[in-house]
Motif scaffolding. Structure first.
Motif, mmCIF file in Angstrom:
data_model
loop_
_atom_site.group_PDB
_atom_site.id
_atom_site.type_symbol
_atom_site.label_atom_id
_atom_site.label_comp_id
_atom_site.label_asym_id
_atom_site.label_seq_id
_atom_site.Cartn_x
_atom_site.Cartn_y
_atom_site.Cartn_z
ATOM 1 N N GLY A 146 27.882 -32.911 -12.707
ATOM 2 C CA GLY A 146 27.516 -34.734 -12.708
ATOM 3 C C GLY A 146 29.051 -35.413 -12.622
ATOM 4 O O GLY A 146 28.316 -36.591 -12.469
ATOM 5 N N GLN A 147 28.756 -35.356 -14.125
ATOM 6 C CA GLN A 147 30.629 -35.929 -14.269
ATOM 7 C C GLN A 147 31.871 -35.863 -14.094
ATOM 8 O O GLN A 147 31.864 -34.349 -13.409
ATOM 9 N N ASP A 148 32.654 -36.086 -14.501
ATOM 10 C CA ASP A 148 34.033 -36.420 -14.152
ATOM 11 C C ASP A 148 34.426 -34.793 -15.670
ATOM 12 O O ASP A 148 33.872 -34.807 -16.768
ATOM 13 N N LYS A 149 35.141 -34.222 -14.984
ATOM 14 C CA LYS A 149 35.212 -32.485 -15.711
ATOM 15 C C LYS A 149 36.587 -33.802 -16.813
ATOM 16 O O LYS A 149 36.834 -34.061 -16.684
ATOM 17 N N GLY A 150 36.715 -32.709 -17.962
ATOM 18 C CA GLY A 150 37.547 -33.559 -18.829
ATOM 19 C C GLY A 150 37.766 -32.553 -20.057
ATOM 20 O O GLY A 150 36.972 -31.506 -19.861
ATOM 21 N N TYR A 151 38.280 -33.048 -20.931
ATOM 22 C CA TYR A 151 38.280 -32.434 -22.425
ATOM 23 C C TYR A 151 36.909 -32.895 -23.494
ATOM 24 O O TYR A 151 36.934 -33.903 -23.856
ATOM 25 N N TYR A 152 36.220 -32.687 -24.096
ATOM 26 C CA TYR A 152 34.756 -32.406 -24.584
ATOM 27 C C TYR A 152 35.078 -31.807 -26.122
ATOM 28 O O TYR A 152 34.858 -30.763 -25.473
ATOM 29 N N ARG A 153 35.302 -32.512 -27.323
ATOM 30 C CA ARG A 153 35.599 -31.666 -28.353
ATOM 31 C C ARG A 153 34.528 -32.869 -28.987
ATOM 32 O O ARG A 153 34.047 -33.564 -29.319
ATOM 33 N N PHE A 154 34.204 -31.331 -30.627
ATOM 34 C CA PHE A 154 33.407 -32.387 -31.453
ATOM 35 C C PHE A 154 32.260 -32.631 -31.599
ATOM 36 O O PHE A 154 31.644 -33.842 -31.515
ATOM 37 N N PRO A 155 31.055 -31.632 -30.968
ATOM 38 C CA PRO A 155 29.854 -32.113 -30.626
ATOM 39 C C PRO A 155 29.111 -32.985 -31.727
ATOM 40 O O PRO A 155 28.929 -32.001 -33.037
ATOM 41 N N ALA A 156 28.070 -33.761 -32.078
ATOM 42 C CA ALA A 156 27.789 -33.978 -33.025
ATOM 43 C C ALA A 156 25.920 -34.057 -32.073
ATOM 44 O O ALA A 156 25.764 -34.553 -30.973
ATOM 45 N N ILE A 157 25.356 -33.217 -32.497
ATOM 46 C CA ILE A 157 23.233 -32.617 -31.612
ATOM 47 C C ILE A 157 22.520 -33.089 -32.307
ATOM 48 O O ILE A 157 22.181 -33.190 -32.947
ATOM 49 N N ASN A 158 21.940 -34.066 -31.731
ATOM 50 C CA ASN A 158 20.562 -34.622 -32.665
ATOM 51 C C ASN A 158 19.311 -34.856 -31.500
ATOM 52 O O ASN A 158 19.753 -35.679 -30.344
ATOM 53 N N GLY A 159 18.510 -34.396 -31.530
ATOM 54 C CA GLY A 159 17.604 -34.034 -30.103
ATOM 55 C C GLY A 159 17.874 -33.818 -28.868
ATOM 56 O O GLY A 159 18.215 -33.189 -28.164
ATOM 57 N N ASN A 160 18.021 -35.223 -28.286
ATOM 58 C CA ASN A 160 17.971 -35.240 -26.328
ATOM 59 C C ASN A 160 18.912 -35.721 -25.991
ATOM 60 O O ASN A 160 20.435 -36.028 -25.737
ATOM 61 N N THR A 161 20.176 -36.060 -27.474
ATOM 62 C CA THR A 161 21.693 -36.913 -27.469
ATOM 63 C C THR A 161 22.632 -35.662 -28.278
ATOM 64 O O THR A 161 22.361 -35.084 -29.436
ATOM 65 N N VAL A 162 23.901 -35.997 -27.189
ATOM 66 C CA VAL A 162 25.101 -35.600 -27.510
ATOM 67 C C VAL A 162 26.547 -36.522 -27.818
ATOM 68 O O VAL A 162 26.004 -37.066 -27.229
ATOM 69 N N VAL A 163 26.573 -36.499 -29.055
ATOM 70 C CA VAL A 163 27.863 -37.353 -29.429
ATOM 71 C C VAL A 163 29.286 -36.910 -29.395
ATOM 72 O O VAL A 163 28.772 -35.686 -29.876
#
Length: 119
Positions: free
Chosen positions: A25-42
């Protein structure tokens, strides 16, 4: 510590699933260096930090500075993000509210720091 344990538990497949959810549902792109806490991804995309809510499937750009922001790590209470920022030349560690705002510089070591997680 919980974030590190969680990241070890979900491993590469879990990270790929999280990024797959971000891309739906979002524009495709480059997503790097994920941080996950509960339902949140930064994560880092376009050199900025973004926050993604897994439940609502909403993304929010947290930073817009021309410098790079990478290697985010969410605090155990889910309220703060520590990250590497290149605002004044070398990469330093900064602190930011989970909802965005003005980053606070934490280190002044000339680019030798790297954010890996909270202890």
């Amino acid at each position: 510590m919980k974030l590190i344990k969680f990241m070890k538990e979900i491993g590469i497949m879990g990270s790929l699933m999280a990024f797959s959810m971000i891309a739906q549902g979002q524009d495709k792109g480059y997503y790097r260096f994920p941080a996950i806490n509960g339902n949140t991804v930064v994560f880092t995309s376009e050199g900025d930090l973004w926050k993604y809510d897994i439940e609502s499937k909403q993304s929010l750009r947290l930073t817009t500075h021309h410098g790079q922001e990478t290697h985010a790590s969410i605090s155990p209470d889910g309220q703060l993000i520590a990250f590497n920022g290149q605002y004044e030349g070398p990469s330093e560690i900064y602190l930011l509210s989970i909802n965005g705002g003005i980053p606070q510089r934490l280190t002044f070591d000339g680019g030798t720091n790297r954010m890996y997680g909270w202890t």
